[in-house]
Design an enzyme around this catalytic site. Structure first.
Site, mmCIF file in Angstrom:
data_model
loop_
_atom_site.group_PDB
_atom_site.id
_atom_site.type_symbol
_atom_site.label_atom_id
_atom_site.label_comp_id
_atom_site.label_asym_id
_atom_site.label_seq_id
_atom_site.Cartn_x
_atom_site.Cartn_y
_atom_site.Cartn_z
ATOM 1 N N ASP A 30 0.853 -1.186 0.000
ATOM 2 C CA ASP A 30 0.000 0.000 0.000
ATOM 3 C C ASP A 30 0.895 1.244 0.000
ATOM 4 O O ASP A 30 1.905 1.317 0.697
ATOM 5 C CB ASP A 30 -0.906 -0.008 1.233
ATOM 6 C CG ASP A 30 -2.055 0.983 1.114
ATOM 7 O OD1 ASP A 30 -3.208 0.540 1.014
ATOM 8 O OD2 ASP A 30 -1.789 2.210 1.123
ATOM 9 N N HIS A 99 -10.258 -5.090 -3.311
ATOM 10 C CA HIS A 99 -8.929 -5.346 -2.750
ATOM 11 C C HIS A 99 -9.036 -5.798 -1.310
ATOM 12 O O HIS A 99 -9.918 -5.359 -0.573
ATOM 13 C CB HIS A 99 -8.024 -4.112 -2.855
ATOM 14 C CG HIS A 99 -8.650 -2.859 -2.316
ATOM 15 N ND1 HIS A 99 -9.570 -2.132 -3.039
ATOM 16 C CD2 HIS A 99 -8.509 -2.222 -1.131
ATOM 17 C CE1 HIS A 99 -9.960 -1.081 -2.319
ATOM 18 N NE2 HIS A 99 -9.335 -1.112 -1.149
HETATM 19 P P1 5GP Z 1 -9.712 1.508 0.467
HETATM 20 O O1 5GP Z 1 -9.779 2.831 1.195
HETATM 21 O O2 5GP Z 1 -10.397 1.604 -0.882
HETATM 22 O O3 5GP Z 1 -10.148 0.325 1.261
HETATM 23 O O4 5GP Z 1 -8.175 1.251 0.201
HETATM 24 C C1 5GP Z 1 -7.491 1.779 -0.876
HETATM 25 C C2 5GP Z 1 -6.030 1.693 -0.541
HETATM 26 O O5 5GP Z 1 -5.300 1.866 -1.725
HETATM 27 C C3 5GP Z 1 -5.567 2.773 0.434
HETATM 28 O O6 5GP Z 1 -4.990 2.154 1.586
HETATM 29 C C4 5GP Z 1 -4.551 3.574 -0.358
HETATM 30 O O7 5GP Z 1 -3.448 3.990 0.402
HETATM 31 C C5 5GP Z 1 -4.145 2.597 -1.457
HETATM 32 N N1 5GP Z 1 -3.765 3.198 -2.720
HETATM 33 C C6 5GP Z 1 -4.465 4.148 -3.397
HETATM 34 N N2 5GP Z 1 -3.836 4.447 -4.549
HETATM 35 C C7 5GP Z 1 -2.729 3.659 -4.599
HETATM 36 C C8 5GP Z 1 -1.680 3.506 -5.558
HETATM 37 O O8 5GP Z 1 -1.638 4.153 -6.603
HETATM 38 N N3 5GP Z 1 -0.707 2.618 -5.270
HETATM 39 C C9 5GP Z 1 -0.715 1.860 -4.114
HETATM 40 N N4 5GP Z 1 0.287 0.997 -3.942
HETATM 41 N N5 5GP Z 1 -1.705 1.971 -3.201
HETATM 42 C C10 5GP Z 1 -2.686 2.860 -3.436
#
Ligand code: 5GP
Ligand code: ZN
Length: 113
Positions: A30, A99
């Site tokens: 992440d 994810h």
């Molecule tokens: P959500 O909030 O949708 O459950 O989690 C999305 C996750 O994706 C977040 O923890 C955020 O830091 C991560 N994330 C968002 N954009 C990117 C990216 O471009 N690359 C990586 N490696 N992680 C990302």
């Protein structure tokens, strides 16, 4: 899904620190880690969220869980880790490509906030 950031990771259009990959899924760090170990496991197939998965995805969903365990193992976590799937904006989902968060390396509180 040309604009989806995680589809871009799958297509290598966006760089990511990949820790596991096979024909069906990718695991990568992440970009904004919430624990010493914070890995995301995604299907290569674009599924918007868990509530959009269907019976045809049953094997894929199991596969993601096993990759989550392998990814944790690769970071020396054989236990004491957490797998989280935020489903919908109200639950904290910000990237709308399914994810699994794999979090570990620190004490985990319960219930999660
Ligand atoms: P959500 O909030 O949708 O459950 O989690 C999305 C996750 O994706 C977040 O923890 C955020 O830091 C991560 N994330 C968002 N954009 C990117 C990216 O471009 N690359 C990586 N490696 N992680 C990302
Ligand atoms: Zn996608």
């Amino acid at each position: 899904m040309s604009k989806c950031v995680f589809c871009k990771v799958v297509r290598r259009e966006l760089s990511a620190e990949i820790v596991e990959e096979d024909d069906h899924a990718v695991a990568f760090r992440d970009i904004n880690p919430q624990a010493p170990v914070h890995i995301l496991v995604i299907p290569k197939k674009h599924i918007t969220a868990l509530d959009k998965a269907s019976e045809e995805d049953v094997l894929l969903l199991g596969h993601l869980l096993l990759m989550a365990n392998r990814a944790a193992n690769s970071q020396n976590l054989t236990s004491d880790y957490r797998v989280v799937i935020n489903t919908g904006g109200g639950a904290g989902q910000s990237v709308f490509h399914l994810h699994l968060h794999v979090l570990g390396g620190r004490a985990m509180g319960w219930p999660p906030g």
